[in-house]
Design a protein around this motif. Structure first.
Motif, short mmCIF file in Angstrom:
data_model
loop_
_atom_site.label_atom_id
_atom_site.label_comp_id
_atom_site.label_asym_id
_atom_site.label_seq_id
_atom_site.Cartn_x
_atom_site.Cartn_y
_atom_site.Cartn_z
N VAL A 47 14.52 57.96 10.37
CA VAL A 47 14.18 56.56 10.58
C VAL A 47 12.67 56.35 10.66
O VAL A 47 12.15 55.32 10.22
CB VAL A 47 14.88 56.02 11.86
CG1 VAL A 47 14.30 56.63 13.12
CG2 VAL A 47 14.81 54.50 11.91
N PHE A 48 11.92 57.32 11.19
CA PHE A 48 10.47 57.16 11.33
C PHE A 48 9.77 57.15 9.97
O PHE A 48 8.68 56.58 9.84
CB PHE A 48 9.88 58.27 12.20
CG PHE A 48 10.58 58.43 13.52
CD1 PHE A 48 10.60 57.40 14.44
CD2 PHE A 48 11.23 59.61 13.84
CE1 PHE A 48 11.24 57.53 15.65
CE2 PHE A 48 11.88 59.76 15.05
CZ PHE A 48 11.89 58.72 15.96
N ASP A 49 10.38 57.79 8.98
CA ASP A 49 9.78 57.81 7.65
C ASP A 49 9.85 56.43 6.99
O ASP A 49 8.95 56.06 6.23
CB ASP A 49 10.49 58.84 6.76
CG ASP A 49 10.27 60.27 7.24
OD1 ASP A 49 9.31 60.49 8.01
OD2 ASP A 49 11.06 61.17 6.86
N ARG A 50 10.92 55.72 7.25
CA ARG A 50 11.08 54.40 6.64
C ARG A 50 10.46 53.29 7.47
O ARG A 50 10.16 52.22 6.95
CB ARG A 50 12.58 54.10 6.44
CG ARG A 50 13.29 55.07 5.51
CD ARG A 50 12.60 55.16 4.14
NE ARG A 50 12.58 53.88 3.45
CZ ARG A 50 13.49 53.47 2.59
NH1 ARG A 50 14.52 54.26 2.29
NH2 ARG A 50 13.38 52.31 1.99
N PHE A 51 10.27 53.53 8.78
CA PHE A 51 9.71 52.50 9.66
C PHE A 51 8.55 53.10 10.47
O PHE A 51 8.70 53.46 11.64
CB PHE A 51 10.78 51.94 10.59
CG PHE A 51 11.85 51.17 9.87
CD1 PHE A 51 11.68 49.82 9.58
CD2 PHE A 51 13.00 51.81 9.42
CE1 PHE A 51 12.65 49.12 8.89
CE2 PHE A 51 13.97 51.11 8.73
CZ PHE A 51 13.80 49.77 8.46
N PRO A 52 7.39 53.23 9.83
CA PRO A 52 6.24 53.86 10.50
C PRO A 52 5.74 53.09 11.72
O PRO A 52 4.98 53.63 12.53
CB PRO A 52 5.18 53.92 9.39
CG PRO A 52 5.58 52.86 8.41
CD PRO A 52 7.07 52.82 8.45
N GLU A 53 6.15 51.80 11.85
CA GLU A 53 5.70 51.04 13.03
C GLU A 53 6.33 51.54 14.32
O GLU A 53 5.87 51.23 15.42
CB GLU A 53 6.02 49.55 12.86
CG GLU A 53 7.49 49.19 12.95
CD GLU A 53 8.17 49.19 11.60
OE1 GLU A 53 9.27 48.60 11.49
OE2 GLU A 53 7.60 49.75 10.64
N ILE A 54 7.41 52.34 14.22
CA ILE A 54 8.04 52.90 15.41
C ILE A 54 7.20 54.07 15.89
O ILE A 54 6.95 55.02 15.15
CB ILE A 54 9.49 53.35 15.12
CG1 ILE A 54 10.34 52.18 14.63
CG2 ILE A 54 10.11 53.99 16.36
CD1 ILE A 54 11.76 52.56 14.25
N ASP A 55 6.78 54.01 17.13
CA ASP A 55 6.02 55.10 17.74
C ASP A 55 6.98 56.26 18.01
O ASP A 55 7.80 56.20 18.93
CB ASP A 55 5.38 54.61 19.04
CG ASP A 55 4.48 55.65 19.70
OD1 ASP A 55 4.71 56.85 19.49
OD2 ASP A 55 3.56 55.25 20.43
N LYS A 56 6.87 57.31 17.20
CA LYS A 56 7.85 58.40 17.27
C LYS A 56 7.88 59.05 18.65
O LYS A 56 8.96 59.25 19.24
CB LYS A 56 7.54 59.45 16.20
CG LYS A 56 8.52 60.63 16.22
CD LYS A 56 8.19 61.63 15.12
CE LYS A 56 9.15 62.82 15.18
NZ LYS A 56 8.85 63.81 14.13
N ASP A 57 6.72 59.39 19.19
CA ASP A 57 6.68 60.07 20.50
C ASP A 57 7.30 59.19 21.58
O ASP A 57 8.06 59.68 22.42
CB ASP A 57 5.24 60.42 20.87
CG ASP A 57 4.65 61.48 19.95
OD1 ASP A 57 5.44 62.22 19.33
OD2 ASP A 57 3.41 61.56 19.84
N TRP A 58 6.96 57.92 21.55
CA TRP A 58 7.52 57.00 22.54
C TRP A 58 9.03 56.90 22.40
O TRP A 58 9.76 56.96 23.40
CB TRP A 58 6.89 55.62 22.36
CG TRP A 58 7.56 54.54 23.17
CD1 TRP A 58 7.33 54.23 24.48
CD2 TRP A 58 8.60 53.65 22.72
NE1 TRP A 58 8.16 53.21 24.87
CE2 TRP A 58 8.95 52.84 23.82
CE3 TRP A 58 9.26 53.49 21.51
CZ2 TRP A 58 9.93 51.85 23.73
CZ3 TRP A 58 10.24 52.51 21.42
CH2 TRP A 58 10.57 51.70 22.52
#
Length: 317
Positions: free
Chosen positions: A56-67
């Motif tokens: 999901v992080f690849d398609r939605f970079p606005e999501i803060d992965k660590d958070w």
């Protein structure tokens, strides 16, 4: 011809996921998309087949992965649901607002719930993310907050001079006094009084006097810094709180204001009016027991400036 039960179950689940007005996303432990319902497709323009098994992080970079990983951890390890409201984070997926014409915001505000999905073994192998569109609620709340902020700002202002009123200014002096007591920084207070305003009122009327008060407000506002806090605190009297400013610097500014006022012309009813100001200054002193002592010292300097002929600047000893 009998209908396969698993196919029938898949059909009603598909209808259910497509009909509800919330986003449903299921992720595995690698954060790869397993379920992507119609709501998510409608707002992202990404069909389920395009994102299936994609991180999901690849398609939605606005999501803060660590958070997000930290947020999702309790769902995986403790089987505990997790809630994120829009006040904490406006959105998880950056979707356009579905009401672009009538809405003042460009993005959808979202509340998010993360549910653990346990397998038959009891282990949580997947999580379900539920996305709620709360844009209307958020806009309403933000509108109230903005209105309250505007009302608060109005409550701080003096209508005639367009500077702060004395109540708000005194609150700032009290706060600055406490800060100076702790750090002994060289802050200063300056008081200004329009000379012979009563004579002008008697001769030309109160509107002329009001025009002079407004004119002095403009001079003070332009001559001081953004960090200085200026107010009209009583009739023809003005005050300036100057944080982190030693008296010598304030005396220089006060002389500049005095000279500017001396050359300033107010035109009222086609009559040119001139006026002067008397100014008293007091720097912070650690021996002051309360902020009222500070103001009293500045006021005594102002009285001395008026007693010694007006149109002058006096600094407290």
């Amino acid at each position: 011809m009998p209908v396969d039960s698993s196919l029938a179950e898949m059909h009603w689940k598909h209808d259910l996921l497509g009909s509800i007005e919330v986003g449903i996303v299921v992720l595995n432990k690698n954060y790869e998309v397993q379920v992507w319902n119609q709501f998510m497709e409608n707002h992202s323009n990404i069909a389920p087949g395009m994102i299936q098994d994609k991180v999901v992080f690849d398609r939605f970079p606005e999501i803060d992965k660590d958070w997000f990983v930290r947020k999702a951890e309790p769902a995986f390890t403790l089987k505990s649901p997790v809630f994120v409201i829009w006040e904490q984070r406006p959105y998880l997926f950056k979707f356009d607002c579905s009401r672009p014409i009538t809405s003042p915001t460009k993005h959808m505000y979202q509340n998010v719930t993360i549910f653990p999905l346990a397998s038959l073994s009891g282990q949580v192998e997947q999580i379900c993310i539920v996305i709620y569109d709360v844009t209307n609620e958020a806009i309403s709340r933000l509108g109230v907050q903005e209105l309250n902020a505007q009302l608060e700002q109005i409550g701080r202002m003096d209508d005639m001079s367009n500077l702060f009123n004395y109540r708000y200014w005194k609150e700032q002096v009290a706060a600055e006094f406490k800060r100076d007591k702790r750090s002994e920084v060289p802050s200063s207070v300056m008081l200004l009084d329009i000379d012979h305003l009563k004579d002008i009122n008697d001769k030309y009327g109160y509107p002329a006097g009001n025009a002079i008060i407004q004119g002095l407000g403009k001079v003070v506002e332009k001559a001081t810094r953004e960090t200085d806090i200026c107010c009209r605190y009583e009739g023809q009297k003005f005050a300036v709180l100057m944080p982190d400013t030693p008296v010598d610097n304030v005396e220089f500014l006060a002389e500049r204001i005095r000279r500017l006022v001396e050359k300033f012309t107010i035109v009222h009813d086609q009559i040119e009016l001139h006026f002067t100001v008397s100014i008293g200054i007091a720097g912070f002193d650690s021996t002051f027991k309360c902020y009222e002592d500070w103001l009293t010292t500045a006021h005594n300097s102002l009285l001395k400036a008026k007693d010694t002929g007006r149109n002058s600047v006096v600094v407290s000893d």
